[in-house]
Motif scaffolding. Structure first.
Motif, mmCIF file in Angstrom:
data_model
loop_
_atom_site.group_PDB
_atom_site.id
_atom_site.type_symbol
_atom_site.label_atom_id
_atom_site.label_comp_id
_atom_site.label_asym_id
_atom_site.label_seq_id
_atom_site.Cartn_x
_atom_site.Cartn_y
_atom_site.Cartn_z
ATOM 1 N N VAL A 89 69.913 49.373 81.316
ATOM 2 C CA VAL A 89 68.710 49.023 80.569
ATOM 3 C C VAL A 89 67.578 49.883 81.105
ATOM 4 O O VAL A 89 67.263 49.831 82.294
ATOM 5 C CB VAL A 89 68.360 47.524 80.719
ATOM 6 C CG1 VAL A 89 67.073 47.206 79.985
ATOM 7 C CG2 VAL A 89 69.503 46.659 80.224
ATOM 8 N N LEU A 90 67.006 50.706 80.238
ATOM 9 C CA LEU A 90 65.904 51.577 80.633
ATOM 10 C C LEU A 90 64.601 50.987 80.111
ATOM 11 O O LEU A 90 64.486 50.673 78.942
ATOM 12 C CB LEU A 90 66.083 52.979 80.051
ATOM 13 C CG LEU A 90 67.316 53.737 80.492
ATOM 14 C CD1 LEU A 90 67.412 55.057 79.743
ATOM 15 C CD2 LEU A 90 67.301 53.972 81.980
ATOM 16 N N THR A 91 63.645 50.839 80.982
ATOM 17 C CA THR A 91 62.321 50.378 80.598
ATOM 18 C C THR A 91 61.341 51.478 80.937
ATOM 19 O O THR A 91 61.207 51.854 82.099
ATOM 20 C CB THR A 91 61.949 49.084 81.354
ATOM 21 O OG1 THR A 91 62.955 48.115 81.106
ATOM 22 C CG2 THR A 91 60.608 48.569 80.902
ATOM 23 N N MET A 92 60.684 52.000 79.911
ATOM 24 C CA MET A 92 59.715 53.068 80.129
ATOM 25 C C MET A 92 58.381 52.612 79.551
ATOM 26 O O MET A 92 58.334 52.039 78.471
ATOM 27 C CB MET A 92 60.179 54.347 79.457
ATOM 28 C CG MET A 92 61.471 54.862 80.012
ATOM 29 S SD MET A 92 61.955 56.354 79.184
ATOM 30 C CE MET A 92 63.564 56.595 79.851
ATOM 31 N N PHE A 93 57.333 52.876 80.287
ATOM 32 C CA PHE A 93 56.009 52.493 79.818
ATOM 33 C C PHE A 93 54.967 53.453 80.357
ATOM 34 O O PHE A 93 55.242 54.219 81.281
ATOM 35 C CB PHE A 93 55.669 51.066 80.211
ATOM 36 C CG PHE A 93 55.583 50.863 81.714
ATOM 37 C CD1 PHE A 93 56.716 50.570 82.438
ATOM 38 C CD2 PHE A 93 54.376 50.988 82.381
ATOM 39 C CE1 PHE A 93 56.645 50.408 83.809
ATOM 40 C CE2 PHE A 93 54.295 50.817 83.751
ATOM 41 C CZ PHE A 93 55.435 50.521 84.467
ATOM 42 N N ALA A 94 53.823 53.435 79.762
ATOM 43 C CA ALA A 94 52.715 54.264 80.222
ATOM 44 C C ALA A 94 51.485 53.364 80.360
ATOM 45 O O ALA A 94 51.362 52.352 79.695
ATOM 46 C CB ALA A 94 52.435 55.376 79.227
ATOM 47 N N THR A 95 50.584 53.751 81.231
ATOM 48 C CA THR A 95 49.402 52.912 81.483
ATOM 49 C C THR A 95 48.135 53.553 80.977
ATOM 50 O O THR A 95 47.049 53.215 81.422
ATOM 51 C CB THR A 95 49.271 52.632 82.985
ATOM 52 O OG1 THR A 95 49.183 53.882 83.676
ATOM 53 C CG2 THR A 95 50.433 51.818 83.492
ATOM 54 N N TRP A 96 48.253 54.513 80.072
ATOM 55 C CA TRP A 96 47.018 55.109 79.592
ATOM 56 C C TRP A 96 46.454 54.235 78.577
ATOM 57 O O TRP A 96 45.831 53.929 77.883
ATOM 58 C CB TRP A 96 47.201 56.526 79.065
ATOM 59 C CG TRP A 96 48.195 56.663 77.981
ATOM 60 C CD1 TRP A 96 48.090 56.183 76.709
ATOM 61 C CD2 TRP A 96 49.465 57.299 78.048
ATOM 62 N NE1 TRP A 96 49.187 56.478 75.983
ATOM 63 C CE2 TRP A 96 50.062 57.173 76.778
ATOM 64 C CE3 TRP A 96 50.152 57.960 79.026
ATOM 65 C CZ2 TRP A 96 51.299 57.700 76.486
ATOM 66 C CZ3 TRP A 96 51.379 58.466 78.727
ATOM 67 C CH2 TRP A 96 51.943 58.348 77.473
#
Length: 69
Positions: A62-69
């Motif tokens: 399970v890949l979880t990718m996120f960005a905080t911009w």
């Protein structure tokens, strides 16, 4: 001013939804189905160890990718 911008904002949202839906239905890049293979890549684990996605071949990942911009 706000009354004039509302139809423009609605049009932008509508076009975004239409183009996104068409892209998804066409099966373009970013659309994966069970059994499809994805490109192998390398990342650092929480412990600082370099890991390749192919190291987990045959296992559920399970890949979880996120960005905080």
């Amino acid at each position: 001013m706000i009354k004039r911008m509302l139809p423009i904002a609605a049009l932008v949202v509508f076009l975004t939804l239409v183009l996104t839906a068409r892209h998804g239905l066409a099966g373009g890049a970013g659309t994966y189905k069970v059994g499809n293979k994805i490109a192998d890549f390398t990342f650092k684990s929480d412990q600082g160890k370099t890991v390749k996605l192919s190291d987990y071949r045959g296992k559920t990942v399970v890949l979880t990718m996120f960005a905080t911009w």
